[in-house]
Design a protein around this motif. Structure first.
Motif, PDB file in Angstrom:
ATOM      1  N   ASN A  40       0.812  -1.216   0.000  1.00  0.00           N
ATOM      2  CA  ASN A  40       0.000   0.000   0.000  1.00  0.00           C
ATOM      3  C   ASN A  40       0.848   1.270   0.000  1.00  0.00           C
ATOM      4  O   ASN A  40       0.399   2.326  -0.435  1.00  0.00           O
ATOM      5  N   LEU A  41       2.087   1.168   0.478  1.00  0.00           N
ATOM      6  CA  LEU A  41       3.014   2.306   0.479  1.00  0.00           C
ATOM      7  C   LEU A  41       3.892   2.332  -0.776  1.00  0.00           C
ATOM      8  O   LEU A  41       4.749   3.203  -0.914  1.00  0.00           O
ATOM      9  N   ASN A  42       3.699   1.363  -1.673  1.00  0.00           N
ATOM     10  CA  ASN A  42       4.492   1.246  -2.913  1.00  0.00           C
ATOM     11  C   ASN A  42       5.994   1.138  -2.631  1.00  0.00           C
ATOM     12  O   ASN A  42       6.806   1.727  -3.347  1.00  0.00           O
ATOM     13  N   LEU A  43       6.366   0.388  -1.612  1.00  0.00           N
ATOM     14  CA  LEU A  43       7.777   0.263  -1.246  1.00  0.00           C
ATOM     15  C   LEU A  43       8.388  -1.097  -1.598  1.00  0.00           C
ATOM     16  O   LEU A  43       9.589  -1.296  -1.449  1.00  0.00           O
ATOM     17  N   ILE A  44       7.578  -2.030  -2.100  1.00  0.00           N
ATOM     18  CA  ILE A  44       8.096  -3.362  -2.437  1.00  0.00           C
ATOM     19  C   ILE A  44       8.635  -3.350  -3.860  1.00  0.00           C
ATOM     20  O   ILE A  44       7.972  -2.888  -4.783  1.00  0.00           O
ATOM     21  N   ASP A  45       9.849  -3.874  -4.007  1.00  0.00           N
ATOM     22  CA  ASP A  45      10.498  -3.927  -5.319  1.00  0.00           C
ATOM     23  C   ASP A  45      10.295  -5.266  -6.015  1.00  0.00           C
ATOM     24  O   ASP A  45      10.400  -5.355  -7.235  1.00  0.00           O
ATOM     25  N   GLU A  46      10.055  -6.314  -5.234  1.00  0.00           N
ATOM     26  CA  GLU A  46       9.865  -7.638  -5.816  1.00  0.00           C
ATOM     27  C   GLU A  46       9.027  -8.481  -4.873  1.00  0.00           C
ATOM     28  O   GLU A  46       9.189  -8.400  -3.658  1.00  0.00           O
ATOM     29  N   CYS A  47       8.142  -9.287  -5.451  1.00  0.00           N
ATOM     30  CA  CYS A  47       7.341 -10.248  -4.680  1.00  0.00           C
ATOM     31  C   CYS A  47       7.742 -11.648  -5.111  1.00  0.00           C
ATOM     32  O   CYS A  47       7.792 -11.949  -6.305  1.00  0.00           O
ATOM     33  N   GLN A  48       8.028 -12.493  -4.144  1.00  0.00           N
ATOM     34  CA  GLN A  48       8.302 -13.897  -4.405  1.00  0.00           C
ATOM     35  C   GLN A  48       7.213 -14.696  -3.701  1.00  0.00           C
ATOM     36  O   GLN A  48       7.222 -14.840  -2.480  1.00  0.00           O
ATOM     37  N   LEU A  49       6.251 -15.164  -4.484  1.00  0.00           N
ATOM     38  CA  LEU A  49       5.108 -15.878  -3.930  1.00  0.00           C
ATOM     39  C   LEU A  49       5.283 -17.365  -4.162  1.00  0.00           C
ATOM     40  O   LEU A  49       5.227 -17.838  -5.298  1.00  0.00           O
ATOM     41  N   CYS A  50       5.510 -18.102  -3.090  1.00  0.00           N
ATOM     42  CA  CYS A  50       5.626 -19.555  -3.168  1.00  0.00           C
ATOM     43  C   CYS A  50       4.221 -20.123  -3.005  1.00  0.00           C
ATOM     44  O   CYS A  50       3.619 -20.025  -1.931  1.00  0.00           O
TER      45      CYS A  50
END
Length: 181
Positions: free
Chosen positions: A129-139
């Motif tokens: 929600n803060l737009n601070l994630i650069d990458e998501c790794q969803l297992c």
């Protein structure tokens, strides 16, 4: 600038519940390697308490090498815990954050070093929600949990993700690596 990587396990129906997945040696080894690629990991109080499960393996190892290796890696990596109720933590490699999440992450991302990992559902939602994630790794485990907490239930805005790559495990789990557009 360091990357902020959200890494979390979930079921096919999007549920994040540590009891719903089916981790095996290969997945434990993957996360051991991921921990080695980061300088620190961010947790909320609940996930931090769940991760304390690994501390006894340091003194009384399991018969499963991959679990022992993961326990050593999770013990070694510095942890920052975000909590409104915890004032201190017992794990030597952990500290309680003294700034709010946004301020802390913005400061950490500007520092030199390896990636910052986030392994807590509540923090992932807040950071998305803060737009601070650069990458998501969803297992994603090949399981339909049918009940539990959905990973993205409190996301405020539509978010388009770009698939970077995937990694398939012999047990059927697949990690999807995404970058927010």
């Amino acid at each position: 600038m360091r990357k902020l990587i959200a890494a979390i396990n979930m079921t096919v129906d999007g549920i994040c519940d540590h009891t719903a997945g089916i981790p095996d040696e290969e997945i434990h080894q993957h996360y051991t390697e991921l921990l080695g690629q980061g300088d620190l990991i961010l947790y909320g109080r609940k996930t931090y308490k769940l991760m304390e499960f690994w501390r006894p393996f340091l003194e009384t190892p399991s018969e499963v090498k991959s679990m022992n290796d993961f326990a050593l890696a999770i013990d070694k990596i510095p942890k920052i815990v975000f909590s409104h109720t915890l004032k201190s933590v017992e794990w030597k490699s952990a500290t309680v954050a003294n700034r709010n999440l946004k301020e802390e992450v913005e400061v950490l991302k500007q520092q030199a070093g390896k990636d910052i990992l986030v392994g807590s559902r509540s923090l992932i939602i807040q950071l998305m929600n803060l737009n601070l994630i650069d990458e998501c790794q969803l297992c994603i485990y090949p399981v339909i949990a049918a009940k539990g907490l959905a990973l993205f239930e409190d996301i405020k805005e539509r978010t388009i993700l770009k698939l970077i790559k995937t990694k398939t495990f012999k047990g059927g789990a697949v990690i999807h690596y995404y970058k927010p557009k």
